[in-house]
Design an enzyme around this catalytic site. Sequence first.
Site, PDB file in Angstrom:
ATOM      1  CB  SER A   1      43.162 -13.936  63.729  1.00  0.00           C
ATOM      2  OG  SER A   1      44.390 -13.481  63.252  1.00  0.00           O
TER       3      SER A   1
ATOM      4  CG  ASP B   1      44.191  -9.357  69.302  1.00  0.00           C
ATOM      5  OD1 ASP B   1      43.112  -8.785  69.093  1.00  0.00           O
ATOM      6  OD2 ASP B   1      44.849  -9.921  68.405  1.00  0.00           O
TER       7      ASP B   1
ATOM      8  CG  HIS C   1      43.178  -8.876  65.107  1.00  0.00           C
ATOM      9  ND1 HIS C   1      43.929  -9.744  65.865  1.00  0.00           N
ATOM     10  CD2 HIS C   1      43.025  -9.483  63.906  1.00  0.00           C
ATOM     11  CE1 HIS C   1      44.226 -10.814  65.150  1.00  0.00           C
ATOM     12  NE2 HIS C   1      43.680 -10.676  63.958  1.00  0.00           N
TER      13      HIS C   1
END
Length: 596
Positions: free
Chosen positions: A360, A289, A249
């Site tokens: 992230s 992801d 992402h």
Amino acid sequence: MKKLLFLILTVLFVPNLLSTQMLNYNSSIESIKDNFNKGKLDLFDVYIYTYQFINMKGNNDPDYNKILNYQKEIILKMHEKSKEEFDKKNYEDSLKYTLSLFALNEKAAYTLREVYEKLSAQTDASSDIFTRNRIVEEMADYKILTNKELFEYLEKHALLKNRATFLTYLEKYNKLYPELINEFPQLNEYKESLENYTNLNLDEIMNSVVTVILDRGLNIKKGVGYYPDRPIGTGFIIDDNGYIITNHHVIADHVDPKYEGYSNVYVTLKDEPDKEIPAKVIGYDKVFDIALLKIPRDNTPHLTLGSSNEMTIGNKIFTIGNPLGIKYTVTTGIISNKDLDFFQLGKGFMIDAAINPGNSGGPLIDDRGQVIGIVFAGIPEYEGINFAIPFQYVKKTIPMLYKGNEVERCWIQAALYENKGKVYFYYIMPNGSADKSGIKIEDRLLKIDGVEVKTVAEAQSVLAWQRYPRLIELEIERKGNIIKTIVKLEKRPYLPIEQIFDIDIQKNLITLVFGIGLESYSKNFFLRKYKTTKIYRGMYGSQLNIGEGDPLTVLDLRYMKKEKLIRMTVHYKQNTMQLNERTVTVAAIAEIDSII
């Protein structure tokens, strides 16, 4: 985290008219031959159809011998293709046919070991260490390595201080190769030295952590002026050739074919914070992801990649990242939960370390200094709850990322549920692989390709990363009888429910998504009326307080593609509480975690 949304309604919805068409293919043997000759079916498809007909007809049928002989022709063609691809040095393709013949207990022209050896030699000359390791591990799983070869592989991990990897593999392969430690007692010495090994040096680890920047150019904010649109994330280097792991992402817009704006990906290193290095996206995986990046650097310091298998609740962990743009921030905490139903395949970690946007893609480090997961930033609706991707899934996926583009996996077009340490089929997609192979609802799954499975996550882990298309053997139990069946592995779509929703009927969809078994007793065009036959505990439907035998009317069932939700509105009356009637809307996310 599976989300269940309830809304008590005072009005009825106009129903969504679902397709009730089921794909039934009762082709004759001549039609199968015709479709095969036209390229509409491959050898694996044809084998499954002949396998299906033989099981249906029995040896008293006049067509039995005809079909059996044609099946033998197909097996012979698999032998020919296995040899042909091998001779062309297309070892990956040869392996798919050779593995299929292995599942059929057929001896190919070249043995499984010979094909793997050629593939390994070809890979050694051109590929990454992760792909090479995968080949060795597959050979070990099929028990075609010698004890000496397996010892050398384990010793390599021991000398590199890959503690968790060595210990995990030693435990696994000691069971498959019972004489391994007797022949090579040095393995016990390595085990003793690594069990207490630690190398937690956060300053050193930081040198392998990077900042990932997605440059989307300039955006107008509130009509005032142009501002740089440059969201950031974190990543970490996994080898000495400049390959980096981060979250998908973080760079999603750059690889999304629907995104029409400007985008570029850059990376900054700790010792060169002001130099933005162009990064190439090699591959990505939307399911877990994950993304693999490459920067033009050699001899890059990299992290030691561990294993998440041995982690338990309460284990101490560290994260390194760029929360809110504050670079190289370390936070610490523990693993709070290791069995979150967060992904379509497998389980996720919940951690209590502080995580914010910018973290992230950063590494989750254990107290011995090895990577055991990938962090992704807290999700807004779960404030204060943070998650990580267990590295056992990442490690299996890395070789697929190196191949480039989006990671693709396989499935058999069915779904499983767990009950007291056993797994059973509760959904079979019409005309799918499992259906064609004769698997039935309530069959218990025992083994996949010879590997015993006791949970849905185990079954997914064994099956989803297999090479495909090819044939594979499943062992099931039906009414006390052990049955071995052959199934074709098909390409799995990113969201299987989208394909299933197009071809299956309403009551089957409700069973798959919400875990409510239904039996029709009315087929009114506008209202679908059913009787509940089973409630699968632990699934969405079990939270509705519907009992087995309760009448239920489906007012609406639809897939909301943009939101990626399946929404159902039902009216039901509980037989145990005569006055209790309810109209309820319930929504489930599309990433159903029971499908294999």
